[in-house]
Design a protein around this motif. Structure first.
Motif, PDB file in Angstrom:
ATOM      1  N   GLU A   1      62.584  42.405  51.968  1.00 12.95           N
ATOM      2  CA  GLU A   1      63.809  41.669  51.646  1.00 12.95           C
ATOM      3  C   GLU A   1      63.964  40.482  52.582  1.00 12.95           C
ATOM      4  OE1 GLU A   1      66.983  44.982  50.195  1.00 12.95           O
ATOM      5  OE2 GLU A   1      66.838  44.675  52.350  1.00 12.95           O
TER       6      GLU A   1
ATOM      7  N   LYS B   1      64.339  40.503  47.186  1.00 13.16           N
ATOM      8  CA  LYS B   1      65.122  41.731  47.146  1.00 13.16           C
ATOM      9  C   LYS B   1      64.296  42.883  46.607  1.00 13.16           C
ATOM     10  CE  LYS B   1      69.764  42.973  45.845  1.00 13.16           C
ATOM     11  NZ  LYS B   1      70.979  42.478  45.239  1.00 13.16           N
TER      12      LYS B   1
ATOM     13  N   TYR C   1      70.491  36.665  48.653  1.00 14.37           N
ATOM     14  CA  TYR C   1      69.179  37.309  48.597  1.00 14.37           C
ATOM     15  C   TYR C   1      68.134  36.334  48.071  1.00 14.37           C
ATOM     16  CZ  TYR C   1      71.570  41.683  49.464  1.00 14.37           C
ATOM     17  OH  TYR C   1      72.305  42.673  50.040  1.00 14.37           O
TER      18      TYR C   1
ATOM     19  N   THR D   1      63.208  43.960  56.585  1.00 12.36           N
ATOM     20  CA  THR D   1      64.213  43.012  56.118  1.00 12.36           C
ATOM     21  C   THR D   1      64.319  41.871  57.114  1.00 12.36           C
ATOM     22  OG1 THR D   1      65.469  44.779  55.043  1.00 12.36           O
ATOM     23  CG2 THR D   1      66.646  42.727  55.493  1.00 12.36           C
TER      24      THR D   1
ATOM     25  N   ILE E   1      67.143  37.834  53.390  1.00  8.78           N
ATOM     26  CA  ILE E   1      68.555  37.595  53.121  1.00  8.78           C
ATOM     27  C   ILE E   1      69.041  36.468  54.020  1.00  8.78           C
ATOM     28  CG2 ILE E   1      70.862  38.613  53.090  1.00  8.78           C
ATOM     29  CD1 ILE E   1      69.313  41.393  53.025  1.00  8.78           C
TER      30      ILE E   1
END
Length: 177
Positions: A157, A171, A168, A3, A159
């Protein structure tokens, strides 16, 4: 799982990334700290981030350059905070990668990603302020921009945090929050 959490200065991205990391795991947590404390402001920021992590079971590893020097375990969930500091360190520290910064950091992130269960990376939003910078600052921003693009490609991901609100951009379906 990888992420990337991005946002502007003071956006709440570090706190969000920390909480996001805790969603993935509450055990075997590693916090990779990249900020070198050159002045009093840096000392205050480091103290604030340590307070945020207090009692959350993070094992802090300071790594200012060369992510590939870190040996981690498969069960680790890692928070790397912050890419903008790491880029500056690789560019300007005596033992940094200098003109090879982009390649060195991307290889280091790939190395970490292959080692650990989860990797959360904090970075800064660049090029949205419209300010004209000197050539050296432009070089730094270009490196960080290239790295951010590569990280986004590698990530499950992406963000962006704006006023502590997550937006987002990429995602993974099974990890909705």
């Amino acid at each position: 799982m990888m992420t990337v959490v991005t946002g502007g200065s003071g956006s709440g991205k570090s706190e969000y990334a920390e909480n996001r990391t805790l969603l993935y795991s509450r055990e075997h947590l590693i916090y990779i700290a990249t900020m070198v404390a050159f002045d009093e402001e840096a000392h205050r920021k480091i103290a604030r981030h340590r307070e945020m992590r207090k009692e959350k079971n993070f094992d802090t590893k300071e790594c200012y350059v060369d992510l590939k020097s870190l040996e981690l375990k498969r069960e680790n969930t890692v928070l790397l905070d912050c890419m903008s500091n790491l880029v500056a360190n690789e560019m300007y520290q005596e033992n940094g990668a200098q003109e090879h910064t982009v390649r060195q950091i991307i290889e280091g992130v790939k190395f970490l990603k292959e080692q650990v269960k989860n990797l959360v990376i904090v970075t800064n939003e660049v090029f949205s302020d419209g300010i004209i910078y000197d050539e050296e600052t432009k070089r730094y921003l270009n490196y960080l921009g290239k790295i951010n693009r590569e990280l986004a490609k590698m990530a499950d991901e992406v963000i962006e945090v704006v006023y502590s609100i997550p937006i987002y951009h990429k995602k993974k379906e099974e990890n909705r929050c």
